[in-house]
Motif scaffolding. Structure first.
Motif, PDB file in Angstrom:
ATOM      1  N   GLY A 160      -8.540 -20.250  -5.722  1.00 18.62           N
ATOM      2  CA  GLY A 160      -9.131 -19.104  -6.403  1.00 18.62           C
ATOM      3  C   GLY A 160      -8.737 -17.754  -5.875  1.00 18.62           C
ATOM      4  N   ARG A 161      -7.795 -17.695  -4.930  1.00 19.54           N
ATOM      5  CA  ARG A 161      -7.415 -16.395  -4.370  1.00 19.54           C
ATOM      6  C   ARG A 161      -6.585 -15.617  -5.388  1.00 19.54           C
ATOM      7  NH1 ARG A 161      -4.580 -16.605   1.197  1.00 19.54           N
ATOM      8  NH2 ARG A 161      -3.220 -18.069   0.097  1.00 19.54           N
ATOM      9  N   ARG A 162      -6.962 -14.386  -5.600  1.00 17.65           N
ATOM     10  CA  ARG A 162      -6.195 -13.512  -6.494  1.00 17.65           C
ATOM     11  C   ARG A 162      -6.185 -12.110  -5.895  1.00 17.65           C
ATOM     12  NH1 ARG A 162      -4.116 -12.818 -11.586  1.00 17.65           N
ATOM     13  NH2 ARG A 162      -4.327 -10.741 -12.463  1.00 17.65           N
ATOM     14  N   GLN A 163      -4.993 -11.543  -5.832  1.00 20.79           N
ATOM     15  CA  GLN A 163      -4.835 -10.204  -5.290  1.00 20.79           C
ATOM     16  C   GLN A 163      -4.545  -9.236  -6.421  1.00 20.79           C
ATOM     17  OE1 GLN A 163      -5.124  -9.144  -2.101  1.00 20.79           O
ATOM     18  NE2 GLN A 163      -4.543  -7.028  -2.550  1.00 20.79           N
ATOM     19  N   TYR A 164      -5.298  -8.139  -6.486  1.00 17.13           N
ATOM     20  CA  TYR A 164      -5.016  -7.084  -7.446  1.00 17.13           C
ATOM     21  C   TYR A 164      -4.131  -6.058  -6.744  1.00 17.13           C
ATOM     22  CZ  TYR A 164      -8.516  -9.295 -10.334  1.00 17.13           C
ATOM     23  OH  TYR A 164      -9.205 -10.220 -11.083  1.00 17.13           O
ATOM     24  N   TYR A 165      -2.859  -6.084  -7.081  1.00 19.99           N
ATOM     25  CA  TYR A 165      -1.869  -5.294  -6.364  1.00 19.99           C
ATOM     26  C   TYR A 165      -2.065  -3.796  -6.598  1.00 19.99           C
ATOM     27  CZ  TYR A 165       0.411  -9.883  -6.388  1.00 19.99           C
ATOM     28  OH  TYR A 165       0.684 -11.220  -6.253  1.00 19.99           O
ATOM     29  N   ASP A 166      -1.922  -3.037  -5.541  1.00 15.01           N
ATOM     30  CA  ASP A 166      -2.018  -1.577  -5.623  1.00 15.01           C
ATOM     31  C   ASP A 166      -0.620  -1.034  -5.915  1.00 15.01           C
ATOM     32  OD1 ASP A 166      -2.517   1.102  -5.409  1.00 15.01           O
ATOM     33  OD2 ASP A 166      -3.601   0.970  -3.499  1.00 15.01           O
ATOM     34  N   TRP A 167      -0.188  -1.181  -7.163  1.00 14.02           N
ATOM     35  CA  TRP A 167       1.175  -0.809  -7.546  1.00 14.02           C
ATOM     36  C   TRP A 167       1.478   0.647  -7.241  1.00 14.02           C
ATOM     37  CZ3 TRP A 167       4.174  -4.760  -8.188  1.00 14.02           C
ATOM     38  CH2 TRP A 167       3.720  -5.938  -8.783  1.00 14.02           C
ATOM     39  N   ASP A 168       0.543   1.535  -7.514  1.00 13.59           N
ATOM     40  CA  ASP A 168       0.796   2.960  -7.278  1.00 13.59           C
ATOM     41  C   ASP A 168       1.085   3.234  -5.808  1.00 13.59           C
ATOM     42  OD1 ASP A 168       0.508   3.591  -9.941  1.00 13.59           O
ATOM     43  OD2 ASP A 168      -1.603   4.165  -9.758  1.00 13.59           O
ATOM     44  N   ARG A 169       0.387   2.551  -4.949  1.00 14.85           N
ATOM     45  CA  ARG A 169       0.635   2.721  -3.513  1.00 14.85           C
ATOM     46  C   ARG A 169       2.028   2.213  -3.147  1.00 14.85           C
ATOM     47  NH1 ARG A 169      -2.745  -0.153   1.424  1.00 14.85           N
ATOM     48  NH2 ARG A 169      -1.621   0.868   3.142  1.00 14.85           N
ATOM     49  N   TYR A 170       2.401   1.058  -3.697  1.00 21.17           N
ATOM     50  CA  TYR A 170       3.732   0.519  -3.413  1.00 21.17           C
ATOM     51  C   TYR A 170       4.814   1.495  -3.880  1.00 21.17           C
ATOM     52  CZ  TYR A 170       1.002  -3.895  -3.417  1.00 21.17           C
ATOM     53  OH  TYR A 170       0.062  -4.880  -3.211  1.00 21.17           O
ATOM     54  N   TYR A 171       4.620   2.045  -5.084  1.00 21.37           N
ATOM     55  CA  TYR A 171       5.627   2.969  -5.633  1.00 21.37           C
ATOM     56  C   TYR A 171       5.765   4.210  -4.754  1.00 21.37           C
ATOM     57  CZ  TYR A 171       4.860   0.228  -9.946  1.00 21.37           C
ATOM     58  OH  TYR A 171       4.736  -0.769 -10.868  1.00 21.37           O
ATOM     59  N   GLU A 172       4.641   4.721  -4.282  1.00 18.40           N
ATOM     60  CA  GLU A 172       4.687   5.930  -3.445  1.00 18.40           C
ATOM     61  C   GLU A 172       5.503   5.682  -2.189  1.00 18.40           C
ATOM     62  OE1 GLU A 172       4.074   8.515  -0.271  1.00 18.40           O
ATOM     63  OE2 GLU A 172       3.124   6.514  -0.262  1.00 18.40           O
ATOM     64  N   VAL A 173       5.332   4.514  -1.587  1.00 20.68           N
ATOM     65  CA  VAL A 173       6.075   4.174  -0.374  1.00 20.68           C
ATOM     66  C   VAL A 173       7.568   4.090  -0.674  1.00 20.68           C
ATOM     67  CG1 VAL A 173       6.468   2.355   1.336  1.00 20.68           C
ATOM     68  CG2 VAL A 173       4.124   3.005   0.718  1.00 20.68           C
ATOM     69  N   ILE A 174       7.912   3.441  -1.765  1.00 21.31           N
ATOM     70  CA  ILE A 174       9.331   3.300  -2.125  1.00 21.31           C
ATOM     71  C   ILE A 174       9.951   4.655  -2.413  1.00 21.31           C
ATOM     72  CG2 ILE A 174      10.951   2.316  -3.798  1.00 21.31           C
ATOM     73  CD1 ILE A 174       8.813   0.048  -4.190  1.00 21.31           C
ATOM     74  N   ARG A 175       9.291   5.483  -3.178  1.00 22.33           N
ATOM     75  CA  ARG A 175       9.813   6.806  -3.514  1.00 22.33           C
ATOM     76  C   ARG A 175      10.005   7.660  -2.253  1.00 22.33           C
ATOM     77  NH1 ARG A 175      11.387   5.269  -8.059  1.00 22.33           N
ATOM     78  NH2 ARG A 175      10.361   5.901  -9.988  1.00 22.33           N
ATOM     79  N   ARG A 176       9.091   7.542  -1.320  1.00 21.39           N
ATOM     80  CA  ARG A 176       9.166   8.347  -0.106  1.00 21.39           C
ATOM     81  C   ARG A 176      10.273   7.864   0.826  1.00 21.39           C
ATOM     82  NH1 ARG A 176       6.004   7.112   4.115  1.00 21.39           N
ATOM     83  NH2 ARG A 176       4.425   6.201   2.738  1.00 21.39           N
ATOM     84  N   LEU A 177      10.427   6.545   0.942  1.00 17.22           N
ATOM     85  CA  LEU A 177      11.371   5.999   1.913  1.00 17.22           C
ATOM     86  C   LEU A 177      12.775   5.792   1.346  1.00 17.22           C
ATOM     87  CD1 LEU A 177       9.072   3.371   3.661  1.00 17.22           C
ATOM     88  CD2 LEU A 177       9.576   5.713   4.385  1.00 17.22           C
ATOM     89  N   GLN A 178      12.874   5.486   0.054  1.00 11.90           N
ATOM     90  CA  GLN A 178      14.171   5.261  -0.585  1.00 11.90           C
ATOM     91  C   GLN A 178      14.165   5.952  -1.955  1.00 11.90           C
ATOM     92  OE1 GLN A 178      16.970   3.691   0.449  1.00 11.90           O
ATOM     93  NE2 GLN A 178      16.266   2.741   2.346  1.00 11.90           N
ATOM     94  N   PRO A 179      14.238   7.277  -1.979  1.00 14.98           N
ATOM     95  CA  PRO A 179      14.099   8.007  -3.246  1.00 14.98           C
ATOM     96  C   PRO A 179      15.190   7.713  -4.260  1.00 14.98           C
ATOM     97  CG  PRO A 179      14.774   9.481  -1.462  1.00 14.98           C
ATOM     98  CD  PRO A 179      14.388   8.186  -0.824  1.00 14.98           C
ATOM     99  N   ASP A 180      16.328   7.182  -3.838  1.00 19.45           N
ATOM    100  CA  ASP A 180      17.411   6.889  -4.778  1.00 19.45           C
ATOM    101  C   ASP A 180      17.332   5.476  -5.345  1.00 19.45           C
ATOM    102  OD1 ASP A 180      18.515   9.416  -4.391  1.00 19.45           O
ATOM    103  OD2 ASP A 180      19.735   8.744  -2.691  1.00 19.45           O
ATOM    104  N   ALA A 181      16.382   4.675  -4.883  1.00 19.36           N
ATOM    105  CA  ALA A 181      16.262   3.292  -5.346  1.00 19.36           C
ATOM    106  C   ALA A 181      15.462   3.225  -6.639  1.00 19.36           C
ATOM    107  CB  ALA A 181      15.586   2.440  -4.275  1.00 19.36           C
TER     108      ALA A 181
END
Length: 475
Positions: free
Chosen positions: A178-199
């Motif tokens: 029954g484990r289900r994770q509601y992913y914090d997509w916006d948080r993931y995107y912010e990290v990617i944009r900050r660390l690899q802005p060209d990706a």
């Protein structure tokens, strides 16, 4: 102006980002599914497998990258961690990694080896990190798991140089526990944009849209300007694989065949976005290598067909090539890749446009688009047409068109006509979308002239290339 003209003008004004443009130019790149599943002969691992099982004896990342480059690929995306949770780099966030395995004496880092190989061979490097982790105890605990995921994502995006793509799927564990994770997509995107802005952030992300299946099936008309709601990660997640039943990778849905055509645009009032498509499939029925599938590797002819429909259909093509448990890509895959590369190179080698006499209905150029510049017909031109005339009869397999998509996707109607030496019509082929590239099958003999007429446009069009592929009437 009418509502229809306002809406089409809105679509015409949408532009790609710099990262999307750079990604689109890659056209064809590879997936490398390799990890614990390779050793256990599974597609989906259960989690917490014994790290001692991971000990491939013949890993040569340079050879992997060279094999993919031989097929014409321009980048590589590595499955740095799949759903089973086994990390191919010595992550400080988990004990379930290559550092706990006997491979390279516990000092191995496969992510680094592939990243370095890509850099040495001139290919882009991308990462896949499964949001579902069947080993991590915090999965399903909300923010605690998001912290864990972001920490691993940060390791990948700060330790291995430039990344051209971060590939996120919608896998989400809803098992018996029954484990289900509601992913914090916006948080993931912010990290990617900050660390690899060209990706670009692909699939469950705002930059690159999943075509909707894993078969390599393509839409007859693919559009880069689509309703902005398609960028919602939860929508993609809802259509992602839920069960390891062996059927998903060969199934196709057809309830969304027109996402951005004129009727779809005019039938919606929601905001529009540049969200281009990626077509993905594997050389085999599975995504990981299974010796039982060595005789089931797709042929170069079949994959060249998918290439023409994807790269030649305003999308990109992501082809998975899974190395075997030994650490080498199987001979059957390697032979196919070499043949596929030869077929793709033939598109340039058989182009007759360079030797043709080219004329334009308005705003003439010195040569064919792609050689002498971008063709922008006069706005008053009632039937913008490019004509390519040959000195002798030609046998054709197809015609290729490209727009300068930095100026948007404007063409939404075209006709290719083939004529003989007397000017008689041999064949006519109509389509709607061009975008980054459109390859039209035009099997015919005795062709003396090719005419390309633009029959519909949302805004000022910019045709950047015309190619005419010689052949025996077929591919």
């Amino acid at each position: 102006m009418s509502r229809a003209s306002d809406r089409l003008a809105e679509a015409a004004a949408v532009r790609p980002s710099a990262r999307q443009l750079a990604w689109q130019l890659r056209e064809f790149y590879g997936f490398l599914h390799f990890g614990m599943n390779t050793m256990t002969d599974r597609e989906w691992g259960l989690g917490r497998e014994d790290p001692a099982l991971f000990d491939p004896a013949e890993v040569d990342a340079r050879e992997w990258v060279r094999d993919l480059a031989a097929a014409g690929m321009t980048g590589v995306i590595l499955t740095c961690k799949h759903h089973d949770g086994f990390a191919l780099w010595p992550s400080a966030q988990s004990a379930h990694t290559v550092a706990a395995s006997p491979w390279r004496g516990g000092d191995g880092d496969l992510v680094r080896e592939v990243a370095d190989a890509c850099r040495a061979e001139g290919l882009g490097f991308g990462v896949y990190l499964s949001p579902w982790d069947r080993t991590e105890a915090s999965y399903g605990a909300g923010r605690a798991y998001d912290d864990f995921f972001v920490a691993q994502l940060t390791e990948l995006l700060t330790g291995y140089g430039p990344v051209f793509a971060v590939w996120l799927d919608g896998a989400n564990g809803e098992g018996a526990d029954g484990r289900r994770q509601y992913y914090d997509w916006d948080r993931y995107y912010e990290v990617i944009r900050r660390l690899q802005p060209d990706a670009v952030i692909s699939v469950c992300g705002p930059d690159v849209r999943w075509c909707g299946n894993e078969v390599g099936h393509t839409r007859a008309e693919e559009w880069s300007v689509v309703p902005a709601s398609l960028r919602e990660a939860e929508l993609t997640e809802s259509r992602s694989q839920r069960v390891d039943d062996g059927q998903f990778s060969r199934s196709v849905r057809s309830d969304d065949d027109d996402l951005g055509g004129r009727s779809a645009i005019l039938g919606s009032d929601e905001p529009l976005a540049w969200y281009p498509a990626e077509v993905n499939t594997s050389t085999r029925p599975g995504w990981f290598h299974h010796a039982a599938e060595d005789a089931l590797v797709r042929s170069a002819a079949e994959l060249f067909e998918i290439y023409r429909r994807s790269v030649g259909g305003n999308a990109t093509f992501l082809l998975n090539v899974p190395p075997a448990a030994s650490g080498r890509i199987a001979d059957a895959d390697r032979r196919m890749l070499a043949e596929l590369g030869a077929r793709i190179r033939s598109l340039d080698e058989t182009d007759l446009a360079l030797a043709a006499t080219v004329t334009y209905s308005s705003s003439p150029l010195a040569a064919a688009p792609g050689v002498g510049g971008v063709w922008r017909p006069e706005q008053a031109d009632p039937a913008p047409t490019v004509r390519l005339r040959f000195a002798a009869d030609a046998a054709l397999a197809g015609v290729g068109l490209r727009e300068d998509i930095a100026e948007g996707q404007q063409i939404d109607g075209f006709v290719v006509r083939l004529r003989d030496a007397q000017g008689s019509l041999l064949a006519e082929h109509a389509g709607a979308s061009v975008g980054a590239q459109r390859i039209v099958d035009t099997p015919a003999h005795g062709v003396r002239e090719v005419q390309i007429e633009i029959t519909g446009s949302r805004g000022p069009l910019a045709l950047s290339q015309v190619r005419v592929f010689a052949g025996t009437g077929t591919w």
